[in-house]
Design an enzyme around this catalytic site. Structure first.
Site, PDB file in Angstrom:
ATOM      1  N   ARG A   1       3.057   3.001  11.281  1.00  0.00           N
ATOM      2  CA  ARG A   1       3.381   3.655  10.013  1.00  0.00           C
ATOM      3  C   ARG A   1       4.338   4.829  10.223  1.00  0.00           C
ATOM      4  O   ARG A   1       5.193   5.112   9.384  1.00  0.00           O
ATOM      5  CB  ARG A   1       2.072   4.129   9.377  1.00  0.00           C
ATOM      6  CG  ARG A   1       2.198   4.778   8.023  1.00  0.00           C
ATOM      7  CD  ARG A   1       0.809   5.056   7.457  1.00  0.00           C
ATOM      8  NE  ARG A   1       0.857   6.007   6.358  1.00  0.00           N
ATOM      9  CZ  ARG A   1       0.065   7.056   6.249  1.00  0.00           C
ATOM     10  NH1 ARG A   1      -0.839   7.316   7.188  1.00  0.00           N
ATOM     11  NH2 ARG A   1       0.153   7.865   5.211  1.00  0.00           N
TER      12      ARG A   1
ATOM     13  N   HIS B   1       7.714   6.070   8.016  1.00  0.00           N
ATOM     14  CA  HIS B   1       7.832   7.389   7.406  1.00  0.00           C
ATOM     15  C   HIS B   1       9.004   8.176   7.984  1.00  0.00           C
ATOM     16  O   HIS B   1       9.564   9.030   7.299  1.00  0.00           O
ATOM     17  CB  HIS B   1       6.518   8.157   7.581  1.00  0.00           C
ATOM     18  CG  HIS B   1       5.448   7.706   6.642  1.00  0.00           C
ATOM     19  ND1 HIS B   1       4.735   8.569   5.843  1.00  0.00           N
ATOM     20  CD2 HIS B   1       4.980   6.467   6.354  1.00  0.00           C
ATOM     21  CE1 HIS B   1       3.871   7.888   5.111  1.00  0.00           C
ATOM     22  NE2 HIS B   1       3.993   6.606   5.412  1.00  0.00           N
TER      23      HIS B   1
ATOM     24  N   ASN C   1       2.442  12.746   4.240  1.00  0.00           N
ATOM     25  CA  ASN C   1       2.375  12.595   5.694  1.00  0.00           C
ATOM     26  C   ASN C   1       1.153  13.254   6.333  1.00  0.00           C
ATOM     27  O   ASN C   1       1.003  13.208   7.557  1.00  0.00           O
ATOM     28  CB  ASN C   1       3.640  13.176   6.341  1.00  0.00           C
ATOM     29  CG  ASN C   1       4.846  12.264   6.180  1.00  0.00           C
ATOM     30  OD1 ASN C   1       4.705  11.053   6.082  1.00  0.00           O
ATOM     31  ND2 ASN C   1       6.030  12.855   6.142  1.00  0.00           N
TER      32      ASN C   1
ATOM     33  N   HIS D   1       0.516  -3.644   6.560  1.00  0.00           N
ATOM     34  CA  HIS D   1      -0.837  -3.251   6.148  1.00  0.00           C
ATOM     35  C   HIS D   1      -1.897  -4.177   6.729  1.00  0.00           C
ATOM     36  O   HIS D   1      -3.082  -4.015   6.444  1.00  0.00           O
ATOM     37  CB  HIS D   1      -0.940  -3.231   4.621  1.00  0.00           C
ATOM     38  CG  HIS D   1      -0.151  -2.131   3.990  1.00  0.00           C
ATOM     39  ND1 HIS D   1       0.076  -2.040   2.633  1.00  0.00           N
ATOM     40  CD2 HIS D   1       0.482  -1.054   4.535  1.00  0.00           C
ATOM     41  CE1 HIS D   1       0.806  -0.969   2.369  1.00  0.00           C
ATOM     42  NE2 HIS D   1       1.066  -0.362   3.511  1.00  0.00           N
TER      43      HIS D   1
END
Length: 330
Positions: free
Chosen positions: A66, A70, A97, A195
């Site tokens: 992830r 980001h 975050n 995911h």
């Protein structure tokens, strides 16, 4: 004749300028094997550290994957998500975050690389390679990571809100933000498949379980969420619960597989952004194809989309810097 000579000289100077511009270090491109001469063991070092970390803390695979998302969606893939701020105004300090984990793993990788090849491998490239390696360690397919990124010098918390995709995003927002990065609708549905590993705090989807319409009705749940799944989630996440963790892909949240699309097709995607994939003809068709064929193309597609995402807004050549420590500029 003199005029012709002068004209030729001018054209020659112009040609040299164009050549220098096109091939200048600033315009260098990413490529597989960028460190083959300057630090040939770089990727092996990263893999050794990651395999060691995941052998004792497998739950870090999801957060480390992830982290690459980001990073790339804010200012491009430049390692800006790693920077600290004395005034707590860096990307990592922004609300979207706050649940990121694994910074210490990136630091461990960086330390190992600095010992072997000082000042050579960027933090931005480390994040990209780590994302690949945690995927492979979780039984996903390997892809070749293009390298040659350099590290950015700016990290601004406010930029996260207009670039990152929130868990309650609708399909229009998802597609718009992907396309703003040069990524396609297919990339959006493919990369949502990340995911398949990891967990989420209840706070990221609690609004789907309680008071969904905002009318103050405690049992007012999202009607697009499978009712049996809703009740199962309510057992794990009570109203206002911010901290409890739930598997994003129940039953195989540590395995990079195709089960995510089966869940989404059955209205059991954990986030509204997962459910939203059924609201567009292209994304819905992809979800249904992977669910029906047990992910016949997903694992290969994922690597291809990750390579594309890894090119977003990169700094190369002499732009940016190679940080000595990933959490601060030199």
């Amino acid at each position: 004749m003199a005029a012709a000579s002068k004209s030729f000289s001018g054209l020659l100077v112009h040609f040299i300028f164009v050549v220098l511009f096109v091939f200048s270090p600033v315009n260098a491109q990413l490529k597989v094997g960028f460190y083959s001469k300057t630090c040939p063991q770089a990727e092996a070092i990263v893999k050794e550290v990651i395999d060691g970390v995941l052998s004792v803390a497998p739950s870090l695979a999801g957060p480390l994957l992830r982290m690459h998302f980001h990073d790339c969606f804010v200012r491009g893939c430049d390692g800006s998500v790693l920077l600290n701020s004395s005034s707590h105004q860096a990307e990592k300090d922004a609300f979207p975050n706050l649940t990121l984990r694994g910074y210490q793993v990136i630091d461990r990788v960086k330390s190992a690389l600095e010992k072997a090849c000082p000042g050579v491998v960027s933090c931005a490239d480390i994040v990209a390679i780590v994302a690949r390696d945690v995927t492979v360690a979780s039984k996903g397919l390997r892809w070749e990571v293009e390298t040659g990124r350099r590290d950015g010098l700016v990290s601004n918390s406010t930029e996260t809100f207009t670039n990152l995709i929130a868990p309650d995003s609708n399909i229009t927002t998802i597609i718009t933000r992907f396309q703003a990065k040069g990524l396609s609708v297919k990339d959006a549905v493919v990369l949502s498949g990340s995911h398949t590993i990891g967990t989420s705090h209840c706070s990221s989807f609690n609004s789907r379980l309680y008071n969904f319409t905002g009318k103050g009705i405690n049992n007012d749940s999202d009607p697009t969420l499978d009712s049996a799944y809703t009740e199962a989630l309510k057992i794990k996440c009570k109203p206002g619960d911010q901290n409890s963790l739930v598997e994003m892909d129940p039953g195989s949240f540590r395995t990079f597989d195709t089960h995510y699309y089966t869940l989404v097709s059955k209205r059991r995607g954990l986030f509204q952004s997962d459910a939203a994939l059924l609201d567009n003809s292209v994304t819905k068709a992809y979800v249904e194809l992977q669910a029906a064929t047990k992910g016949s193309t997903f694992l290969k597609d994922f690597g291809m989309s990750m390579v594309k995402m890894g090119r977003v807004g990169v700094l190369t050549g002499t732009a940016g810097e190679i940080r000595k420590v990933c959490s601060k500029i030199n």
